[in-house]
Motif scaffolding. Structure first.
Motif: not given
Ligand code: SF4
Ligand code: SF4
Length: 380
Positions: A331-339, A341-352
């Protein structure tokens, strides 16, 4: 109104969807898109427009996904299913090389040639465009370009479709996205159901413009443009307030010791379903296999998950030995540390990850609980 290409938006009649698929095939593309299989809308080779999921929609809730009949013939009247375009660009298993022992005992190594079949992705949702852009950054944007991904990505034609009917789990608008296709696509469709069933078509690239020139389209009227605007505005409205992403990066990193991680770990099965269905997760490992007589061997790259115990196994021990540590990492990678690393969230909000979690763990609820816990603590 969504962005448009150099060509003015036009109208394609629903009855002419086959002309689009035929034109793509005539350009040499393998055509892949949504179809109903085994009770879900999945991505597969499309022989004809009749294979599209006309009249179907998906009802989603935490831990639940089912198809229902719609009252109309909408072709793209669903949100997203268990598949994503990741399966095309980063397939679950890719052979990297194979080797054969020669008679003199030496080994001949044959690198797997990069897969390069020009492919048209039909029905790409805006969140999926965002997910592809995220994976492009990972595999193409750094110092090391992934050869296999680059080959698969090079000849992709993207037919995006705006969202008019998001599922109850969609929250793209809270993580920087939205129901209208923007950015990198070749053609974008907005399905219009009022009056004559038709599609507003926008171009996003020279390849899209060339293809459009081969289709039986008519100019879009101001009423068509208004109708398309209303479709995406309605979808955005539906998703409003579904997830509070204010200060997410710092909130999560301030709360690495939140008791919520223990609470979610009690429920999480560490099955990894969430990472497999996620269109942005990209972790893999390599597997070696050899024949019993030792004459041949091969190495493959296989999807992995940060929820597996082995994934964090390294010399000297395991860095994430508990479900708590593994869920927190994800969860912290998706919504915090991804930013970071790559400057965006790692989540696009698709709900899958919410629908396909067997115990219905909801990433939004976990963040909500962490936020609430912090606020409670501050007022205590
Ligand atoms: S959050 Fe759900 S899907 Fe993900 S590993 Fe845990 S139980 Fe499996
Ligand atoms: S983390 Fe969940 S909601 Fe976000 S992109 Fe992945 S599957 Fe979709």
């Amino acid at each position: 109104m969504p962005t448009k290409g150099a060509t003015e938006p036009v109208i394609l009649a629903a009855a002419d969807l086959d002309a689009l698929l035929e034109a793509l095939r005539a350009e040499g593309y393998r055509v892949v898109g949504p179809t109903v299989r085994d009770g879900a809308i999945v991505y597969a080779d499309l022989p004809a427009a009749s294979a599209l999921p006309a009249g179907w929609t998906d009802k989603q809730a935490p831990g639940s996904y089912r198809l229902e009949r719609r009252e109309d013939d909408a072709v793209f009247g669903y949100a997203v299913g268990p598949h994503s375009w990741k399966q095309e660009l980063l397939p679950p298993r890719v052979r990297l090389w194979q080797t054969r022992r020669q008679q003199n005992g030496s080994l001949e190594i044959e690198e797997e040639p990069p897969a390069a079949v020009p492919t048209a992705f039909v029905g790409v949702r805006p969140c999926e465009l965002a997910a592809i852009a995220i994976q492009d950054r990972v595999f193409l944007g750094g110092a090391f370009v992934d050869r296999d991904y680059a080959a698969r990505r090079a000849d992709v034609f993207l037919v995006a479709v705006d969202c008019g009917d998001p599922s109850s789990l969609c929250f793209c608008t809270s993580v920087g996205g939205g129901p209208a296709a923007t950015g990198d696509f070749d053609l974008a469709l907005t399905e219009l159901l009022e009056g004559e069933h038709r599609f507003l078509v926008r171009t996003g690239s020279p390849a899209g413009e060339l293809l459009l020139a081969k289709l039986p389209v008519t100019p879009a009227s101001p009423a068509d443009l208004d109708a398309a605007g209303a479709v995406v505005a309605g979808a955005a409205d539906e998703m409003k307030g579904r997830f509070d992403s204010t200060g997410l990066h710092d909130l999560l990193l301030r709360n690495l010791e939140s008791p919520q991680w223990d609470e979610v770990a009690e429920r999480c099965l560490t099955c990894g379903n969430c990472t497999l269905v996620c269109p942005t997760c990209f972790c893999t490992h390599v597997e070696d296999a050899s024949s019993l007589d030792g004459t041949t061997a091969e190495r493959s790259r296989v999807w992995d998950t940060c929820f597996s115990l082995q994934y964090a196994e390294m010399h000297g021990g395991n860095t994430r030995p508990t479900p708590r540590a593994r869920y927190r990492q994800w969860l912290t990678h998706k919504l915090a540390t991804w930013e970071d690393q790559f400057g965006t969230y790692g989540c696009v909000g698709c709900g899958r990850c919410i629908a396909w979690c067997p115990v219905g763990i909801d990433i939004r609820e976990e963040v909500r609980a962490i936020r609430a816990g912090e606020e409670e603590h501050a007022h205590a």
